[in-house]
Design a protein around this motif. Structure first.
Motif, PDB file in Angstrom:
ATOM      1  N   ALA A  18       0.842  -1.203   0.000  1.00  0.00           N
ATOM      2  CA  ALA A  18       0.000   0.000   0.000  1.00  0.00           C
ATOM      3  C   ALA A  18       0.873   1.248   0.000  1.00  0.00           C
ATOM      4  CB  ALA A  18      -0.913   0.011   1.215  1.00  0.00           C
ATOM      5  N   GLU A  19       0.369   2.279  -0.660  1.00  0.00           N
ATOM      6  CA  GLU A  19       1.040   3.575  -0.632  1.00  0.00           C
ATOM      7  C   GLU A  19       0.548   4.330   0.592  1.00  0.00           C
ATOM      8  OE1 GLU A  19       0.317   5.456  -4.392  1.00  0.00           O
ATOM      9  OE2 GLU A  19       1.345   3.879  -5.494  1.00  0.00           O
ATOM     10  N   ILE A  21       0.622   7.910  10.277  1.00  0.00           N
ATOM     11  CA  ILE A  21       0.709   7.470   8.884  1.00  0.00           C
ATOM     12  C   ILE A  21      -0.697   7.113   8.433  1.00  0.00           C
ATOM     13  CG2 ILE A  21       1.625   5.729   7.303  1.00  0.00           C
ATOM     14  CD1 ILE A  21       3.950   5.348   9.286  1.00  0.00           C
ATOM     15  N   THR A  22      -1.062   7.559   7.239  1.00  0.00           N
ATOM     16  CA  THR A  22      -2.356   7.170   6.672  1.00  0.00           C
ATOM     17  C   THR A  22      -2.118   6.406   5.373  1.00  0.00           C
ATOM     18  OG1 THR A  22      -2.542   9.336   5.589  1.00  0.00           O
ATOM     19  CG2 THR A  22      -3.699   9.052   7.677  1.00  0.00           C
ATOM     20  N   ILE A  23      -3.028   5.501   5.096  1.00  0.00           N
ATOM     21  CA  ILE A  23      -3.016   4.751   3.846  1.00  0.00           C
ATOM     22  C   ILE A  23      -3.629   5.655   2.783  1.00  0.00           C
ATOM     23  CG2 ILE A  23      -3.748   2.631   2.677  1.00  0.00           C
ATOM     24  CD1 ILE A  23      -1.980   2.227   5.245  1.00  0.00           C
ATOM     25  N   ASP A  24      -2.959   5.790   1.649  1.00  0.00           N
ATOM     26  CA  ASP A  24      -3.479   6.627   0.572  1.00  0.00           C
ATOM     27  C   ASP A  24      -4.615   5.887  -0.121  1.00  0.00           C
ATOM     28  OD1 ASP A  24      -1.490   8.381   1.275  1.00  0.00           O
ATOM     29  OD2 ASP A  24      -0.183   7.894  -0.402  1.00  0.00           O
ATOM     30  N   ALA A  25      -5.796   6.429  -0.008  1.00  0.00           N
ATOM     31  CA  ALA A  25      -6.982   5.821  -0.613  1.00  0.00           C
ATOM     32  C   ALA A  25      -7.911   6.935  -1.070  1.00  0.00           C
ATOM     33  CB  ALA A  25      -7.688   4.905   0.385  1.00  0.00           C
ATOM     34  N   PRO A  26      -7.603   7.550  -2.206  1.00  0.00           N
ATOM     35  CA  PRO A  26      -8.442   8.662  -2.675  1.00  0.00           C
ATOM     36  C   PRO A  26      -9.836   8.182  -3.058  1.00  0.00           C
ATOM     37  CG  PRO A  26      -6.872   8.016  -4.370  1.00  0.00           C
ATOM     38  CD  PRO A  26      -6.541   7.220  -3.143  1.00  0.00           C
ATOM     39  N   VAL A  27     -10.777   9.102  -3.028  1.00  0.00           N
ATOM     40  CA  VAL A  27     -12.137   8.771  -3.452  1.00  0.00           C
ATOM     41  C   VAL A  27     -12.121   8.555  -4.961  1.00  0.00           C
ATOM     42  CG1 VAL A  27     -14.506   9.606  -3.623  1.00  0.00           C
ATOM     43  CG2 VAL A  27     -13.174  10.050  -1.553  1.00  0.00           C
ATOM     44  N   ARG A  28     -12.687   7.444  -5.386  1.00  0.00           N
ATOM     45  CA  ARG A  28     -12.752   7.105  -6.808  1.00  0.00           C
ATOM     46  C   ARG A  28     -14.141   6.601  -7.150  1.00  0.00           C
ATOM     47  NH1 ARG A  28      -7.623   7.317  -8.677  1.00  0.00           N
ATOM     48  NH2 ARG A  28      -5.935   6.611  -7.356  1.00  0.00           N
ATOM     49  N   ILE A  83     -18.938   4.752  -5.119  1.00  0.00           N
ATOM     50  CA  ILE A  83     -17.593   5.289  -4.938  1.00  0.00           C
ATOM     51  C   ILE A  83     -16.860   4.456  -3.904  1.00  0.00           C
ATOM     52  CG2 ILE A  83     -18.216   7.660  -5.569  1.00  0.00           C
ATOM     53  CD1 ILE A  83     -18.233   8.321  -2.547  1.00  0.00           C
ATOM     54  N   THR A  84     -15.554   4.619  -3.859  1.00  0.00           N
ATOM     55  CA  THR A  84     -14.728   3.987  -2.845  1.00  0.00           C
ATOM     56  C   THR A  84     -13.737   5.020  -2.340  1.00  0.00           C
ATOM     57  OG1 THR A  84     -13.282   2.118  -2.331  1.00  0.00           O
ATOM     58  CG2 THR A  84     -13.015   3.112  -4.501  1.00  0.00           C
ATOM     59  N   GLY A  85     -13.251   4.837  -1.140  1.00  0.00           N
ATOM     60  CA  GLY A  85     -12.271   5.746  -0.568  1.00  0.00           C
ATOM     61  C   GLY A  85     -12.109   5.478   0.917  1.00  0.00           C
ATOM     62  N   ALA A  86     -11.144   6.149   1.513  1.00  0.00           N
ATOM     63  CA  ALA A  86     -10.858   5.959   2.933  1.00  0.00           C
ATOM     64  C   ALA A  86     -11.895   6.672   3.799  1.00  0.00           C
ATOM     65  CB  ALA A  86      -9.464   6.489   3.260  1.00  0.00           C
ATOM     66  N   ALA A  87     -12.278   6.040   4.878  1.00  0.00           N
ATOM     67  CA  ALA A  87     -13.118   6.618   5.927  1.00  0.00           C
ATOM     68  C   ALA A  87     -14.448   7.160   5.402  1.00  0.00           C
ATOM     69  CB  ALA A  87     -12.351   7.710   6.676  1.00  0.00           C
ATOM     70  N   LEU A  88     -14.992   6.548   4.362  1.00  0.00           N
ATOM     71  CA  LEU A  88     -16.265   7.042   3.831  1.00  0.00           C
ATOM     72  C   LEU A  88     -17.393   6.917   4.851  1.00  0.00           C
ATOM     73  CD1 LEU A  88     -16.284   5.880   0.114  1.00  0.00           C
ATOM     74  CD2 LEU A  88     -15.969   8.181   1.024  1.00  0.00           C
ATOM     75  N   ASP A  89     -17.363   5.881   5.674  1.00  0.00           N
ATOM     76  CA  ASP A  89     -18.414   5.742   6.687  1.00  0.00           C
ATOM     77  C   ASP A  89     -18.416   6.944   7.626  1.00  0.00           C
ATOM     78  OD1 ASP A  89     -15.907   4.871   7.639  1.00  0.00           O
ATOM     79  OD2 ASP A  89     -16.817   3.583   9.148  1.00  0.00           O
TER      80      ASP A  89
END
Length: 160
Positions: A55-56, A112-119, A126-132
């Protein structure tokens, strides 16, 4: 407040309703910088090593540093360990920087955070980090707008 919480009240009276949402996200914390320039980490929240390898990431030191999570390659892994999730003591974070350069920017305790942009996904998904968390906060803000509008209308009708 000191933790970044927002506390507000609307109106006065004996009835109180609490609306609660949060914007945290699962991440990691720097526990050490080894002499080879790799970062050692531990989890903050429910980080799962099964999804971390390759993971980036962004390391939030004195300035953001980008890196990638590494682990023991499959061909160097014992066959009985090949199907197991790696433990935090076997994964490393590589930023490409030397030990000396990392020490100037990163300290133990940095996040540190995992890079997970909204796509966009298929259809309207859509998908992305912390969407909930983000959707929960958006819903709470919408509820506050609705309450504000109802109070405004009620005050206007009381004046009429």
């Amino acid at each position: 407040d000191a933790l970044g919480s927002i506390i507000g009240t609307v109106g006065s009276g004996k009835t109180h309703i609490m609306l609660d949402a949060h914007l945290d996200r699962i991440g990691l914390i720097v526990t050490a910088i080894d002499e080879s320039g790799f970062l050692r980490v531990d989890k903050c929240g429910g980080s799962d090593t099964r999804v971390l390898c390759a993971a980036e990431v962004t390391v939030w030191g004195k300035e953001p540093i980008y890196g990638v999570i590494t682990s023991t390659p499959p061909h160097l892994t014992k066959s009985e360990d090949a199907s197991k999730a790696p433990s935090f003591d076997t994964i490393y974070f590589d930023t490409g920087l030397s030990y000396d350069k990392l020490q100037k920017i990163v300290t133990v305790g940095d996040r540190i955070t995992i890079d997970a942009p909204v796509r966009s996904l298929a259809g309207s998904r859509i998908t992305g980090a912390a969407l909930d968390d983000r959707i929960g906060m958006a819903a709470l803000l919408r509820v506050l707008d609705i309450i504000k509008e109802k109070r405004r209308r009620s005050n206007e009708s009381n004046r009429a």
